[in-house]
Design an enzyme around this catalytic site. Structure first.
Site, PDB file in Angstrom:
ATOM      1  CE  LYS A   1      11.338   6.039  -5.481  1.00  0.00           C
ATOM      2  NZ  LYS A   1      12.278   6.295  -4.430  1.00  0.00           N
TER       3      LYS A   1
ATOM      4  CB  SER B   1      12.048   7.965  -1.523  1.00  0.00           C
ATOM      5  OG  SER B   1      12.665   6.701  -1.668  1.00  0.00           O
TER       6      SER B   1
END
Lengths: 164, 117
Positions: free
Chosen positions: A83, A40
């Site tokens: 993230k 990701s």
């Protein structure tokens, strides 16, 4: 002879406890090493990369837009996610895709942050589960340690225009 | 492991960080764990299923409490600890007993039993 051995053993235990406490405080308040997995955050962070995340800016509430953070997962507190911070509390986030005709926006509520992975096509992040509370953030990724050819700081977001 | 966690956590006072203000710690009672159906008091939905990895917490003084009825279910990662005893002032020394008020029990438990309303 036995008493000398017992004294040495006790000293050893004492030193172990001391160094254990210092190590615990360091990992809790200063920083920790994290091994990342998953696609990701490509191309910034790839599978099996080792990074160093510092906790000082998290405790001093100095996390800024564009920082890469390690946070506890919203749905499973034993798992961690890595993230990038796209928006802090009060910021306006564009929730519609780049190909949508009508743009939709949302505001990040108080005490929350909006996280997105750099690999927008292959990342479950705030676009699916919404903003997460700031207190779930564990630390800010500041240094990439492995692989050795990528040692150093981390680049800015490859996605232009996500951070308003 | 999930059943053990539910019986351990449910109806205990939990000490967690407020989702609206990360610098503030709040202390509330756990009314429901993940999977429970709760009848809310003043939340935007009348009934809610507590999502995975979340808790529904409420203060004992309903109406004067800033709890899940205001900000919704709380992620388990925000829980700091479990309040087990009151140690100050000395005239209030006691063990905090786990109990859910009868009118705040979940409507449907994890193992499928329904509660009488």
């Amino acid at each position: 002879m036995f008493r000398g051995f017992a004294v040495k053993a006790l000293c050893f235990v004492g030193y172990t406890v001391q160094y254990g406490c210092i190590a615990h405080c360091a990992f809790e308040y200063i920083g920790e090493f994290v091994s990342c997995s998953g696609p990701s955050m490509e191309p910034t962070i790839t599978n099996h990369d080792v990074v160093f995340s510092e906790k000082i800016s998290r405790h001093l509430y100095q996390i800024q837009k564009g920082d890469i953070v390690i946070a506890k997962s919203h749905f499973d507190p034993k798992m961690n996610i890595c993230k990038r911070v796209i928006g802090l509390e009060g910021d306006k986030i564009c929730t519609s895709g780049p190909s949508d005709i009508f743009k939709t926006h949302t505001f990040v509520p108080r005490g929350h942050v909006w996280l997105e992975g750099d690999n927008l096509r292959n990342s479950t992040d705030s676009r699916s589960y919404g903003p997460i509370p700031y207190a779930l953030i564990r630390g800010r990724v500041c240094l990439k340690l492995w692989p050795p050819q990528c040692f150093g700081g981390l680049p800015d977001s490859p996605n232009d225009g996500r951070i308003l | 492991m999930q059943m053990l966690q539910k019986h351990h956590l449910i109806s205990r006072l939990s000490f967690c960080r407020s989702p609206k203000n990360p610098q503030q710690k709040i202390i509330k009672r756990v009314i429901g764990v993940e999977g429970d159906f709760i009848r809310t008091m003043g939340y935007k939905n009348r009934y809610i299923r507590v999502p995975d990895g979340h808790l529904w917490i409420e203060g004992d003084h309903h109406g004067h409490s800033f709890d899940s009825n205001t900000f919704g279910p709380v992620s388990l990662g925000l829980v700091h600890g479990r309040a087990s005893h009151i140690i100050w002032p000395p005239n209030r020394w006691q063990r905090i007993a786990p109990s859910v008020p009868a009118d705040r029990r979940p409507l449907l438990n994890w193992d499928g039993e329904t509660e009488e309303d």
